[in-house]
Design a protein around this motif. Structure first.
Motif, PDB file in Angstrom:
ATOM      1  N   SER A   1      52.553  56.791 121.587  1.00 39.14           N
ATOM      2  CA  SER A   1      52.168  57.376 120.309  1.00 39.14           C
ATOM      3  C   SER A   1      51.670  58.798 120.517  1.00 39.14           C
ATOM      4  O   SER A   1      51.042  59.118 121.538  1.00 39.14           O
TER       5      SER A   1
ATOM      6  N   ARG B   1      49.258  59.936 119.227  1.00 37.14           N
ATOM      7  CA  ARG B   1      47.794  59.848 119.270  1.00 37.14           C
ATOM      8  C   ARG B   1      47.273  59.666 120.692  1.00 37.14           C
ATOM      9  O   ARG B   1      46.072  59.830 120.947  1.00 37.14           O
TER      10      ARG B   1
ATOM     11  N   ASN C   1      51.987  68.372 121.610  1.00 40.06           N
ATOM     12  CA  ASN C   1      51.934  67.505 120.435  1.00 40.06           C
ATOM     13  C   ASN C   1      52.317  68.309 119.199  1.00 40.06           C
ATOM     14  O   ASN C   1      52.459  69.529 119.260  1.00 40.06           O
TER      15      ASN C   1
ATOM     16  N   TYR D   1      51.644  68.853 114.847  1.00 41.75           N
ATOM     17  CA  TYR D   1      50.627  68.695 113.816  1.00 41.75           C
ATOM     18  C   TYR D   1      51.158  69.218 112.482  1.00 41.75           C
ATOM     19  O   TYR D   1      51.888  70.213 112.438  1.00 41.75           O
TER      20      TYR D   1
ATOM     21  N   MET E   1      42.291  59.664 121.260  1.00 41.62           N
ATOM     22  CA  MET E   1      42.747  59.361 119.909  1.00 41.62           C
ATOM     23  C   MET E   1      41.869  60.040 118.862  1.00 41.62           C
ATOM     24  O   MET E   1      42.358  60.552 117.851  1.00 41.62           O
TER      25      MET E   1
ATOM     26  N   ILE F   1      42.840  63.782 118.772  1.00 38.92           N
ATOM     27  CA  ILE F   1      44.074  64.040 118.030  1.00 38.92           C
ATOM     28  C   ILE F   1      43.826  63.913 116.534  1.00 38.92           C
ATOM     29  O   ILE F   1      44.336  64.716 115.729  1.00 38.92           O
ATOM     30  N   ALA F   2      43.030  62.922 116.139  1.00 36.35           N
ATOM     31  CA  ALA F   2      42.705  62.759 114.721  1.00 36.35           C
ATOM     32  C   ALA F   2      41.962  63.973 114.180  1.00 36.35           C
ATOM     33  O   ALA F   2      42.216  64.431 113.050  1.00 36.35           O
TER      34      ALA F   2
ATOM     35  N   ASP G   1      44.397  66.780 113.749  1.00 37.01           N
ATOM     36  CA  ASP G   1      45.180  66.573 112.528  1.00 37.01           C
ATOM     37  C   ASP G   1      44.424  67.113 111.309  1.00 37.01           C
ATOM     38  O   ASP G   1      45.005  67.767 110.438  1.00 37.01           O
TER      39      ASP G   1
END
Length: 412
Positions: A232, A234, A241, A243, A295, A298-299, A302
């Motif tokens: 994932s 995440r 990555n 976004y 995780m 990454i959140a 975002d």
């Protein structure tokens, strides 16, 4: 301007995409590619794969894979047709075919037969799964090679089903590799005078395209360093990555060296949003041992990326030499300044459709560049022209036509 392959003659007995794209690449650089189709078996790409916006419009599929070629109609199942083909082989440098295993031999146009006529011949075979093994006889099209070759198993998010990449991936890679093999064989012939057989397959192309990934699995049991085929986003590096920005467009970061780029990235994000990201230092080991924290990071990213438009993020990151790009759709790709400046898309004149644009050859020679000089041939358009060049008289040509050896049949 003379092409790098001027004087090289190629007999193209292929259909669909892998084989035709192989010979189109040679034609772009000046090779005289003669597309050979049967009287009642035209290349299915002429009619079965059409995307024209209006009836009678240009066939992008067939034009892409058959530009710069001449076309003849010749019945290779007839003895007279094979005799004609053998006369063409006498003056050919390359033959390319993508019949299922055993078909070329039954037709009498296999490597052993043709090399006895012309020992200098480079003979290329494009197959689905290779010429050896229990499934050598099986046919294949692009998605089957992507499936069996493992591409689908490593594409997409882990929560989703196995996913194909773009249509024609295996075909295109297979074509590039087979054209490369033909060129290496021609170079060998220049030094030794020896022709040889070259073969490639859709299946092998997908394996070759994943060389590092599969080698990584062989050496370490991992998927290019990942413990599972699909991870994932995440749980992926924050600097490797993608976004979603405020305007709905996506930004891709591509910074593999965490230690080098994380401090600057962290500072830019602080200046842009007022948020100082944690941790202060980040590494591959940290990501492996702190999946929960990763995780959360990454959140948080975002959330932050959703505060500005994509163009703003690009300007901020590029001003600090951080590696990033916007995810573009095709309407943006074809207008990209780099595409235009490097002539990655070219324009040519089609006799029936006027000015058309097409993706150019994917490599640039500065003294002898490739070019798109003519459209894909009409069915049998150059039959008489090619036969006359090979010493046939008009009387012979008319007799061959009367016997049904050349020229399309009414139901073709």
């Amino acid at each position: 301007m003379a092409g790098a392959l001027d004087g090289i003659r190629v007999l193209d007995v292929t259909i669909w995409q892998q084989g035709p794209m192989t010979t189109a690449l040679l034609a772009d650089f000046g090779a005289d590619v003669i597309k050979v189709e049967g009287p009642d078996t035209p290349d299915p790409g002429r009619s079965l794969v059409r995307y024209e916006p209006r009836p009678g419009g240009p066939n992008a599929y067939f034009e892409t894979h058959n530009r710069n070629k001449r076309g003849i109609v010749l019945d290779l199942r007839a003895e007279k047709g094979r005799e004609v083909f053998y006369r063409l082989v006498e003056r050919a440098d390359v033959v390319v075919q993508n019949f299922r295993r055993g078909v070329a031999r039954r037709l009498g146009i296999d490597y052993e037969t043709l090399s006895s006529i012309n020992p200098r011949l480079v003979y290329a075979s494009a197959s689905g799964f290779g010429l050896e093994g229990p499934d050598a006889h099986r046919p294949a099209l692009d998605p089957l090679a992507q499936a069996r070759g493992g591409v689908m198993s490593v594409t997409g998010e882990p929560e989703g089903p196995p996913t194909r990449t773009f249509n024609g991936f295996a075909d295109q890679i297979g074509a590039f590799l087979l054209a490369y093999g033909i060129m290496v064989a021609l170079f060998h012939r220049e030094r030794t005078g020896e022709g040889q057989m070259v073969d490639g397959s859709l299946f092998q192309a997908t394996i070759a395209a994943q060389a590092f990934n599969i080698t990584s699995f062989l050496m370490t049991g991992t998927y290019a360093g990942q413990p599972i085929p699909r991870i994932s986003r995440r749980l992926t590096s924050p600097l490797w990555n993608h976004y979603k920005a405020k305007d709905g467009r996506w930004i891709m970061l591509g910074m593999a060296q965490l230690g080098r780029y994380w401090p600057t990235f962290r500072q830019v994000m602080h200046e842009a949003t007022g948020v100082l990201l944690e941790p202060e230092h980040i590494s591959i080991d940290w990501m492996r041992t702190h999946p929960g924290d990763l995780m959360q990071l990454i959140a948080k990213l975002d959330e932050l990326f959703a505060t500005k438009d994509a163009r703003e993020w690009l300007e901020l990151f590029r001003s600090r030499d951080l590696l990033c790009e916007q995810v573009q759709d095709y309407s943006q790709v074809v207008q990209d300044p780099q595409v235009l400046a490097n002539r990655m898309i070219v324009e040519y004149q089609h006799p029936a459709h006027g000015s058309l644009k097409m993706v150019a050859t994917g490599v640039n020679l500065h003294r002898t560049p490739g070019s798109i000089r003519r459209p894909a041939p009409q069915f049998g358009e150059h039959t008489e022209e090619v036969l006359l060049e090979h010493g046939f008289t008009w009387e012979e040509i008319e007799e061959l036509r009367r016997q049904g050896v050349i020229g399309p049949r009414p139901n073709a």
